[in-house]
Motif scaffolding. Structure first.
Motif, PDB file in Angstrom:
ATOM      1  N   THR A  58       3.278  -5.669  -6.348  1.00 11.12           N
ATOM      2  CA  THR A  58       3.177  -4.048  -6.086  1.00 11.12           C
ATOM      3  C   THR A  58       4.450  -3.360  -6.317  1.00 11.12           C
ATOM      4  O   THR A  58       5.526  -4.067  -6.101  1.00 11.12           O
ATOM      5  CB  THR A  58       2.620  -3.899  -4.584  1.00 11.12           C
ATOM      6  OG1 THR A  58       3.532  -4.085  -3.559  1.00 11.12           O
ATOM      7  CG2 THR A  58       1.179  -4.741  -4.431  1.00 11.12           C
ATOM      8  N   TYR A 118       5.570  -1.094  -4.290  1.00  5.91           N
ATOM      9  CA  TYR A 118       6.121  -1.018  -3.056  1.00  5.91           C
ATOM     10  C   TYR A 118       6.890  -1.796  -2.424  1.00  5.91           C
ATOM     11  O   TYR A 118       7.957  -1.862  -2.223  1.00  5.91           O
ATOM     12  CB  TYR A 118       5.036  -0.664  -1.931  1.00  5.91           C
ATOM     13  CG  TYR A 118       5.624  -0.500  -0.391  1.00  5.91           C
ATOM     14  CD1 TYR A 118       6.395   0.343  -0.078  1.00  5.91           C
ATOM     15  CD2 TYR A 118       4.851  -1.237   0.504  1.00  5.91           C
ATOM     16  CE1 TYR A 118       6.890   0.430   1.265  1.00  5.91           C
ATOM     17  CE2 TYR A 118       5.282  -1.119   1.955  1.00  5.91           C
ATOM     18  CZ  TYR A 118       6.376  -0.239   2.306  1.00  5.91           C
ATOM     19  OH  TYR A 118       6.740  -0.161   3.680  1.00  5.91           O
ATOM     20  N   ARG A 119       6.484  -3.270  -2.910  1.00  3.97           N
ATOM     21  CA  ARG A 119       7.255  -4.532  -2.502  1.00  3.97           C
ATOM     22  C   ARG A 119       8.620  -4.511  -3.358  1.00  3.97           C
ATOM     23  O   ARG A 119       9.723  -4.741  -2.907  1.00  3.97           O
ATOM     24  CB  ARG A 119       6.379  -5.774  -2.651  1.00  3.97           C
ATOM     25  CG  ARG A 119       5.418  -6.116  -1.614  1.00  3.97           C
ATOM     26  CD  ARG A 119       4.402  -7.292  -1.991  1.00  3.97           C
ATOM     27  NE  ARG A 119       3.477  -7.605  -0.967  1.00  3.97           N
ATOM     28  CZ  ARG A 119       3.708  -8.160   0.077  1.00  3.97           C
ATOM     29  NH1 ARG A 119       4.877  -8.665   0.287  1.00  3.97           N
ATOM     30  NH2 ARG A 119       2.664  -8.216   0.889  1.00  3.97           N
TER      31      ARG A 119
END
Length: 270
Positions: A95, A97-98
């Motif tokens: 993702t 975000y990661r």
């Protein structure tokens, strides 16, 4: 004295900020090895724990903003007090975000070791590689090249685990060929390896001593997995997981020396 003997003799404190899925397994694995786990997450204490630890292991497996801030505070304290930092970039690339989080962490923190699968490590340094959830997917490219590029770019030791494991500082590169496919059927096997590496890093000196300790840690973990697989043949991953903990306690330096499959492919004499 081997690095394994030093870990068991010195019983280093390993501060883990790890994910909810693997915390008990990680703590039990470190105890089996002979290290002392400390699982601390609160903003109010992570800097203090990191300062007193032998190593800090940061794992992004279950992220939210509070965890990210805990990781940053612990990593900053470890850097300020010259405590080794191991980063496990779980699911980097899965993702945005990661990926954004782990790239922020490698910009802000000085790492001692980065440990992940090839897809995770590739995404840490911005190299495209397919990923499926938190597992490495199919990809094109040279795993050794990715490891060495990451080590040089981040100025740290990089461990890429897989069918064989790559350990490099960017200039000296080792392959270890220990382990068992059952490790891929146990949630948190890679996360525990990162913490085992943290325990070995805690008793090593910077430089080649640190690299050699990480090589031994990776091979030791693989030998323990091989011994566990033999003792639980045809019993399935549940029994294997329990026996892995047993073998982390029972593998001796002589057994490790007998079964370790370590090959240097680049750099000077180990």
């Amino acid at each position: 004295m081997s690095y394994l003997e030093r870990v068991r003799s010195l019983n280093p404190l390993v501060h883990n900020i790890t994910n909810l899925v693997v915390a008990p397994f990680t703590a039990n694995g470190l105890l089996a090895l002979g290290a002392s786990p400390f699982m601390a997450y609160a903003h109010e204490e992570v800097a203090d724990v990191a300062r007193m630890a032998g190593a800090v292991v940061l794992n992004i497996g279950t992220l939210d903003e509070k965890v990210v801030q805990s990781i940053r505070l612990a990593g900053q304290s470890a850097n300020a007090h010259h405590v080794p930092v191991v980063l496990d970039p779980v699911g980097a690339g899965a993702t945005a975000y990661r990926t954004d989080t782990v790239q922020m962490l490698v910009r802000e923190l000085r790492l001692t070791v980065l440990r992940g699968n090839v897809a995770e490590v590739a995404h840490v340094i911005g190299v495209p590689w397919n990923i499926k959830g938190v597992d490495a997917g199919a990809g094109e490219g040279d795993r050794i090249r990715i490891a060495e590029q990451a080590a040089q770019q981040l100025d740290c030791i990089v461990v890429i685990t897989g069918q064989y494991d790559i350990i490099t500082d960017g200039y000296h590169t080792f392959l270890t060929n220990n382990g068992h496919v059952l490790l891929t059927q146990v949630t948190g096997a890679g996360c525990l390896l990162s913490s085992v590496i943290g325990a070995f890093a805690a008793i090593a000196e910077p430089g080649h001593d640190m690299l050699n300790s990480v090589v031994e840690a990776t091979s030791y973990y693989g030998v323990a997995a091989e011994q566990a697989a033999v003792r639980t043949a045809h019993q399935g991953p549940g029994n294997f997981q329990i026996e892995l903990l047993n073998q982390l306690a029972q593998v001796t330096p002589s057994l490790l020396s007998e079964h370790a499959q370590i090959r240097q492919i680049r750099g000077g004499v180990r």
